[in-house]
Write an enzyme that holds these catalytic residues in place. Structure first.
Site, mmCIF file in Angstrom:
data_model
loop_
_atom_site.group_PDB
_atom_site.id
_atom_site.type_symbol
_atom_site.label_atom_id
_atom_site.label_comp_id
_atom_site.label_asym_id
_atom_site.label_seq_id
_atom_site.Cartn_x
_atom_site.Cartn_y
_atom_site.Cartn_z
ATOM 1 N N HIS A 171 -7.268 -1.665 2.089
ATOM 2 C CA HIS A 171 -7.094 -2.815 1.205
ATOM 3 C C HIS A 171 -5.614 -3.118 1.004
ATOM 4 O O HIS A 171 -4.754 -2.270 1.204
ATOM 5 C CB HIS A 171 -7.767 -2.585 -0.153
ATOM 6 N N GLY A 187 -3.188 2.524 -0.523
ATOM 7 C CA GLY A 187 -4.239 3.137 0.257
ATOM 8 C C GLY A 187 -4.750 4.480 -0.201
ATOM 9 O O GLY A 187 -5.557 5.086 0.493
#
Length: 131
Positions: free
Chosen positions: A93, A86
């Site tokens: 994601h 991250g």
């Protein structure tokens, strides 16, 4: 300013997209740790995975799971590891990384991959998803 991932969603930056629906997108990482390394993102631009709304967070892994059998088939890996870091891009994601051993998750192994190699991998994963 849109994130790099939002620009990929919008088609402003090319990517090897392997699976997409109205809420999520999976595409190959251009600096894979291992061949087949795939990023899975929500289409909403949001910085941190753990502050996503419950519905979006709840749908992220089931969407990602749809890609796993294709990655296993194409790469012949023992498992597909999941990693959330991250920090690289301010857009929530997860990384799907084909692996045979725990050291395969080492991001020190990541390297820029030629476009044609990514395109071939993308073709193989998309074909496996259609099977």
């Amino acid at each position: 300013m849109s994130t790099l991932f939002t620009r990929i969603i919008n088609g402003e930056i090319p990517a090897q997209k392997v699976l997409e629906d109205d809420r999520y997108l999976a595409f190959l990482d251009i600096r894979p740790v291992r061949p087949g390394h795939t990023l899975v993102i929500p289409k909403i631009e949001h910085d941190y995975i753990f502050t996503l709304d419950d519905e979006t967070l709840a749908g992220l892994l089931p969407f990602a799971r749809r890609v796993v059998p294709a990655l296993e088939q194409v790469t012949g890996c023992k498992r597909v590891g999941v990693m959330v870091a991250g920090l690289e891009v301010p857009h929530a994601h997860v990384h799907l990384i084909p692996m045979n051993a725990i050291h395969d998750l080492n991001f020190a192994h990541a390297k820029e991959t030629p476009t044609e190699v990514l395109a071939a991998m993308g073709d193989q994963v998309r074909a496996a998803l259609r099977d």
